[in-house]
Write a protein that holds these residues in place. Structure first.
Motif, PDB file in Angstrom:
ATOM      1  N   GLY A  70       0.823  -1.200   0.000  1.00 47.19           N
ATOM      2  CA  GLY A  70       0.000   0.000   0.000  1.00 47.19           C
ATOM      3  C   GLY A  70       0.856   1.248   0.000  1.00 47.19           C
ATOM      4  N   GLN A  71       1.905   1.261   0.806  1.00 50.88           N
ATOM      5  CA  GLN A  71       2.828   2.408   0.793  1.00 50.88           C
ATOM      6  C   GLN A  71       3.364   2.621  -0.621  1.00 50.88           C
ATOM      7  OE1 GLN A  71       5.822   2.606   4.000  1.00 50.88           O
ATOM      8  NE2 GLN A  71       4.656   1.055   5.079  1.00 50.88           N
ATOM      9  N   ALA A  72       3.668   1.501  -1.300  1.00 54.31           N
ATOM     10  CA  ALA A  72       4.227   1.605  -2.661  1.00 54.31           C
ATOM     11  C   ALA A  72       3.247   2.292  -3.596  1.00 54.31           C
ATOM     12  CB  ALA A  72       4.585   0.221  -3.183  1.00 54.31           C
ATOM     13  N   ALA A  73       1.945   2.143  -3.345  1.00 54.86           N
ATOM     14  CA  ALA A  73       0.938   2.770  -4.217  1.00 54.86           C
ATOM     15  C   ALA A  73       0.966   4.287  -4.107  1.00 54.86           C
ATOM     16  CB  ALA A  73      -0.454   2.241  -3.869  1.00 54.86           C
ATOM     17  N   SER A  74       1.678   4.817  -3.105  1.00 54.44           N
ATOM     18  CA  SER A  74       1.800   6.278  -2.996  1.00 54.44           C
ATOM     19  C   SER A  74       2.867   6.811  -3.955  1.00 54.44           C
ATOM     20  CB  SER A  74       2.204   6.667  -1.570  1.00 54.44           C
ATOM     21  OG  SER A  74       3.582   6.350  -1.352  1.00 54.44           O
ATOM     22  N   TRP A  75       3.745   5.931  -4.392  1.00 53.00           N
ATOM     23  CA  TRP A  75       4.878   6.347  -5.262  1.00 53.00           C
ATOM     24  C   TRP A  75       5.548   7.581  -4.654  1.00 53.00           C
ATOM     25  CZ3 TRP A  75       5.307   5.020 -10.983  1.00 53.00           C
ATOM     26  CH2 TRP A  75       4.617   3.846 -11.274  1.00 53.00           C
ATOM     27  N   ASN A  76       5.617   7.654  -3.302  1.00 50.64           N
ATOM     28  CA  ASN A  76       6.134   8.862  -2.677  1.00 50.64           C
ATOM     29  C   ASN A  76       7.299   8.528  -1.753  1.00 50.64           C
ATOM     30  OD1 ASN A  76       6.637  11.198  -1.256  1.00 50.64           O
ATOM     31  ND2 ASN A  76       4.477  11.841  -1.248  1.00 50.64           N
ATOM     32  N   PRO A  77       8.527   8.547  -2.279  1.00 51.91           N
ATOM     33  CA  PRO A  77       9.693   8.172  -1.461  1.00 51.91           C
ATOM     34  C   PRO A  77       9.851   9.046  -0.214  1.00 51.91           C
ATOM     35  CG  PRO A  77      10.308   8.446  -3.781  1.00 51.91           C
ATOM     36  CD  PRO A  77       8.902   8.908  -3.664  1.00 51.91           C
ATOM     37  N   HIS A  78       9.572  10.347  -0.348  1.00 49.16           N
ATOM     38  CA  HIS A  78       9.767  11.252   0.808  1.00 49.16           C
ATOM     39  C   HIS A  78       8.814  10.887   1.938  1.00 49.16           C
ATOM     40  CE1 HIS A  78      12.207  13.404  -2.004  1.00 49.16           C
ATOM     41  NE2 HIS A  78      11.170  13.569  -2.821  1.00 49.16           N
ATOM     42  N   LEU A  79       7.573  10.623   1.584  1.00 42.47           N
ATOM     43  CA  LEU A  79       6.584  10.306   2.604  1.00 42.47           C
ATOM     44  C   LEU A  79       6.872   8.942   3.217  1.00 42.47           C
ATOM     45  CD1 LEU A  79       4.090  11.509   3.919  1.00 42.47           C
ATOM     46  CD2 LEU A  79       2.711  10.489   2.102  1.00 42.47           C
ATOM     47  N   ILE A  80       7.289   7.998   2.396  1.00 41.75           N
ATOM     48  CA  ILE A  80       7.641   6.659   2.888  1.00 41.75           C
ATOM     49  C   ILE A  80       8.834   6.750   3.830  1.00 41.75           C
ATOM     50  CG2 ILE A  80       8.673   4.479   2.131  1.00 41.75           C
ATOM     51  CD1 ILE A  80       6.745   4.575  -0.277  1.00 41.75           C
ATOM     52  N   GLU A  81       9.781   7.582   3.499  1.00 42.02           N
ATOM     53  CA  GLU A  81      10.934   7.783   4.393  1.00 42.02           C
ATOM     54  C   GLU A  81      10.458   8.358   5.731  1.00 42.02           C
ATOM     55  OE1 GLU A  81      14.225   9.891   2.647  1.00 42.02           O
ATOM     56  OE2 GLU A  81      15.114  10.333   4.610  1.00 42.02           O
ATOM     57  N   ALA A  82       9.559   9.354   5.652  1.00 44.33           N
ATOM     58  CA  ALA A  82       9.062   9.970   6.892  1.00 44.33           C
ATOM     59  C   ALA A  82       8.295   8.946   7.734  1.00 44.33           C
ATOM     60  CB  ALA A  82       8.159  11.152   6.540  1.00 44.33           C
ATOM     61  N   GLY A  83       7.487   8.144   7.081  1.00 45.61           N
ATOM     62  CA  GLY A  83       6.693   7.147   7.817  1.00 45.61           C
ATOM     63  C   GLY A  83       7.561   6.118   8.503  1.00 45.61           C
ATOM     64  N   ASN A  84       8.596   5.661   7.823  1.00 44.09           N
ATOM     65  CA  ASN A  84       9.459   4.628   8.415  1.00 44.09           C
ATOM     66  C   ASN A  84      10.431   5.208   9.426  1.00 44.09           C
ATOM     67  OD1 ASN A  84       8.717   1.878   7.160  1.00 44.09           O
ATOM     68  ND2 ASN A  84       8.580   3.342   5.474  1.00 44.09           N
ATOM     69  N   ALA A  85      10.647   6.534   9.355  1.00 43.52           N
ATOM     70  CA  ALA A  85      11.419   7.190  10.419  1.00 43.52           C
ATOM     71  C   ALA A  85      10.611   7.194  11.716  1.00 43.52           C
ATOM     72  CB  ALA A  85      11.757   8.625  10.008  1.00 43.52           C
ATOM     73  N   ILE A  86       9.312   7.333  11.590  1.00 44.32           N
ATOM     74  CA  ILE A  86       8.442   7.257  12.778  1.00 44.32           C
ATOM     75  C   ILE A  86       8.473   5.843  13.355  1.00 44.32           C
ATOM     76  CG2 ILE A  86       5.998   7.215  13.447  1.00 44.32           C
ATOM     77  CD1 ILE A  86       5.694   9.689  11.604  1.00 44.32           C
ATOM     78  N   ALA A  87       8.434   4.854  12.464  1.00 42.78           N
ATOM     79  CA  ALA A  87       8.514   3.462  12.930  1.00 42.78           C
ATOM     80  C   ALA A  87       9.812   3.241  13.693  1.00 42.78           C
ATOM     81  CB  ALA A  87       8.424   2.512  11.736  1.00 42.78           C
ATOM     82  N   ALA A  88      10.898   3.808  13.164  1.00 40.63           N
ATOM     83  CA  ALA A  88      12.201   3.661  13.817  1.00 40.63           C
ATOM     84  C   ALA A  88      12.201   4.332  15.177  1.00 40.63           C
ATOM     85  CB  ALA A  88      13.292   4.261  12.936  1.00 40.63           C
ATOM     86  N   ARG A  89      11.620   5.534  15.245  1.00 37.05           N
ATOM     87  CA  ARG A  89      11.632   6.255  16.520  1.00 37.05           C
ATOM     88  C   ARG A  89      10.859   5.493  17.581  1.00 37.05           C
ATOM     89  NH1 ARG A  89       9.420  11.258  15.466  1.00 37.05           N
ATOM     90  NH2 ARG A  89      11.441  11.735  14.632  1.00 37.05           N
TER      91      ARG A  89
END
Ligand code: GLC
Length: 750
Positions: free
Chosen positions: A123-142
């Motif tokens: 589903g994340q891939a359907a956004s085709w949005n690397p910046h947003l995916i990076e931000a989302g997974n940075a939250i997961a990391a935090r």
């Protein structure tokens, strides 16, 4: 809409500034190498082998065996520690009760979020949005690092063109270019520039390699791929992750053309180490090493240890071939101790880079970074951008906000557990905001929400709930059907041979459709499904994947026009399971099919309708193609221009195309760039994605979108397996999907 997104961005930046103070890595790579070698020089053979051992945590009281093994320096890592207290307790034994005090590294499957659950990776891939995916997974990391996790077993980078495979849910779709861009973004999200920081994780690109090419879409099954397919399809996303600095790689379960991935010297040493100069460590998948006995590749557990280390697996997840046999293999001179030193160096290097020697313990209080409003807003934005509008007849969507009665029907309308999707270890369903809850929050008393599941679960065939659903639908101004799959129907070991909507869902849709009400179907699933018949019976269709904690509000934002859908399919949707594999970057063959032909007239004489690569009973086109997704506005493409039509080797081709929003609301479009190399020394796909850009246009606004292509971007592995571009004619498209774009042509000339 733009203000909402600016708000999110500002929230996210603000949240970043709040990052927990802690020591970022102070050591240079050179200093780390010195420390690694200094420590290695002090270690006994047993202690070295201990670093290569990973156990699965055995529960809150731990196991006496595990604690004793730590005390003797015979464990390097755990996966699945359950709490900060437990993790710190085991870490204290390693740091304070062992001879050398080498810290443990704790790994965990933080696949798409921790407590704030993001949409599944597909589903994340359907956004085709690397910046947003990076931000989302940075939250997961935090969230994860603050709660004791040092290392995540993600991103999953397996290219998959077979939606029967349950793990397609965990990946980034069918295309190596898109998966490379998004996988690198996920890696950056997890690791940042320094994964010793208290809000970052060491990442793990998995499952190396070609696991998604399993025959029959059956998990763990054989993959028979050529070296060229490996290099052009399955390896590129891993290369992108390595180039993004991924700390670790996980070797897969599957065999690759007869050699299991966890015993494969070509992939693990020739490609990963010699060609890519990867400096992290390789961890096996769960017992994938000892499963080489089942594969018939190893004769006994000692052979497993020999072949795995020779191939280049540094750490053994859960099984015990290394701890049982490596010492004897060295003493019997069947394996060089230098190989063990190399593996231990790789492991220690990552432990230093993860800051574990400086900060081995996790401070209490990790819960305060969980599910913050900022985290929830980023998760909602990713979910919004992951939604794909597949159908919108007569502009049924967006719905009016002043409807009196809305019927909410289906097994996924209020399914807080299933909405989160597969691989959710730390998401709690009580925090899920379902579509039903979001609708109730969105509307005040003036709009009545009539909710009837119709079906208790996605798989049930019991229709006793139909009457209530039918009654509510008959009273409503609009009907929202929430259909799809339970979470457990995708993910590991959950492949399906049929891809229809499970249970009696189609029957329910057909019953409700008889009312001829404005009806929207929203599908929550972990894979592409086939729903051709029922698609014709509803006015609009939104594909929501399993959208995570904030899926409900995201879906409501789109349904009522607070956000215009922008998602594009990262994977082709077959019309029927019989078409699989169906994907856009296919070869032309010597007898290319006529795209829409199917059937053969009765009484056809012997001479054929056409001897081409068709089926008799279905055409060869997907139901919905790669890159496809509608918007609430129409984007008009014009003025496709190339800087030249004769490109010299080594030069850069500049491409521009104008896009206009001819609609009445602001919206995003993902402009896609494809090429085709018409004739080459190796046959080339009929299309290859080579670029994409997201733009936001106000009503009536025009924008010129620019791309650049180097001749290197047009290279492929030639007959000598060398990556080269060749002179010749190319087609080029710029457009809104793999099947819809303006076309131009150019030549590469000597
Ligand atoms: C599983 C999966 C892998 C996961 C690992 C640890 O079997 O294949 O993706 O990271 O074991 O849970």
């Amino acid at each position: 809409m733009r203000t909402f997104r600016m708000f999110i961005l500002s929230l996210f930046i603000f949240n970043l500034l709040l990052v927990i103070p802690g020591t970022a890595r102070t050591l240079t790579d050179g200093q780390i190498e010195n420390k690694v070698n200094e420590l290695l020089g002090k270690m006994t053979l047993k202690e070295k082998i201990g670093q290569m051992v990973q156990y699965s945590y055995s529960g809150s009281h731990g196991s006496k065996m595990q604690e004793e093994a730590i005390r003797q320096g015979l464990v390097g890592s755990f996966l699945n520690g359950e709490s900060i207290a437990d993790i710190n307790r085991l870490q204290k034994i390693a740091v304070e009760e062992t001879r050398l005090g080498i810290p443990l590294i704790f790994g965990r499957d933080v696949i798409h979020g921790f407590r704030t659950v993001l949409p599944i990776p597909l589903g994340q891939a359907a956004s085709w949005n690397p910046h947003l995916i990076e931000a989302g997974n940075a939250i997961a990391a935090r969230e994860a690092r603050a709660n004791g996790v040092h290392w995540t077993f993600a991103p999953m980078l397996d290219i998959c063109r077979d939606p029967r495979w349950g793990r397609i849910a965990e990946g980034l779709g069918e295309d190596p270019y898109l998966a490379s861009q998004l996988g690198a973004a996920m890696t950056r999200g997890f690791q940042g520039n320094d994964y010793s920081a208290p809000d970052r994780l060491a990442a793990c690109a998995k499952h190396y390699v070609a696991y998604g090419a399993a025959e029959g879409g059956r998990d763990y099954n054989t993959t028979a791929v050529s070296e060229r397919q490996l290099r052009e399809i399955y390896l590129p996303p891993f290369r992108a992750a390595v180039n993004a600095g991924v700390a670790t790689i996980m070797s897969a379960f599957n065999e690759i053309d007869g050699i299991p991935a966890s015993g494969n010297q070509f992939t693990l040493r020739t490609v990963l180490r010699d060609e890519w100069q990867f400096k992290g460590f390789v961890v096996s998948d769960w017992s994938s090493m000892t499963e080489m006995l089942n594969h018939g590749f190893c004769v006994d557990e000692k052979d497993v240890a020999l072949k795995s280390l020779t191939a280049g697996v540094d750490m053994e997840m859960v099984s015990e071939a290394y701890i049982h046999h490596l010492e004897n293999l060295v003493n019997e001179k069947q394996i060089a101790s230098e190989l063990i030193d190399e593996s231990v160096r790789n492991i220690l290097r990552i432990k230093f880079k993860a800051g574990l020697f400086d900060n081995p313990y996790t401070p209490e209080g990790g819960e305060k970074v969980l599910l913050t409003p900022a985290n929830q807003n980023v998760a909602r934005e990713i979910a919004r951008q992951s939604l794909v509008l597949l159908k919108n007849e007569k502009h049924l969507l967006p719905l009016a906000k002043n409807l009196k009665r809305i019927a909410v029907i289906g097994p996924l309308a209020n399914a807080p557990h299933d909405q989160l999707g597969c691989w959710v270890l730390d998401g709690h369903q009580e925090y899920t905001i379902t579509p039903l809850k979001a609708l109730q929050d969105y509307f005040g008393k003036e709009t009545e929400i009539l909710f009837a599941e119709g079906l208790k679960t996605s798989r049930t065939t019991r229709t006793d709930g139909f009457d209530q659903a039918f009654k509510y639908a008959s009273l409503a101004d609009a009907v929202l059907l929430f259909m799809g799959e339970e979470a457990i129907l995708s993910g590991e070991a959950h492949s399906r041979a049929f891809l229809e909507l499970p249970g009696a869902q189609e029957k329910l849709i057909e019953e409700i459709a008889k009312l001829n009400k404005p009806t929207v179907m929203i599908i929550l699933a972990g894979r592409p499904l086939t729903f051709h018949q029922v698609a014709e019976k509803v006015g609009a269709i939104i594909y929501a994947w399993h959208p995570g904690t904030m899926g409900g509000p995201a879906i409501v934002d789109v349904l009522f026009g607070d956000y215009a859908p922008s998602g594009k399919l990262p994977v082709s949707f077959p019309k029927t399971v019989g078409q699989i594999p169906v994907y856009y970057a296919h070869k032309n063959t010597g007898r290319p099919p006529s795209p829409n032909q199917k059937g053969i007239p009765m009484g056809t004489p012997l001479d054929p309708v056409a001897f081409v690569s068709n089926y008799l009973d279905v055409d060869v086109m997907p139901e919905y193609p790669f890159g496809y997704g509608l918007s609430y506005v129409n984007f008009e493409y014009s003025n496709l221009k190339l800087s030249t039509d004769k490109l010299k080797m080594g030069e850069t081709l500049e491409i521009s195309v104008q896009v206009k929003n001819s609609g009445k609301m602001a919206a995003d479009e993902i402009v896609q760039l494809y090429i085709r190399d018409l004739v080459a020394s190796i046959t080339r796909p009929v299309k290859e994605l080579k670029g994409f850009k997201r733009i936001t246009l106000k009503p009536g606004e025009r924008q010129v979108v620019n791309f650049k292509l180097q001749t290197d971007d047009l290279a492929f592995y030639n007959q000598q397996m060398k990556m080269m571009a060749e002179p010749g004619k190319f087609h080029l498209w710029a457009g809104k999907s793999a099947v819809d774009g303006l076309q131009a042509e150019f030549w590469i000339v000597e």
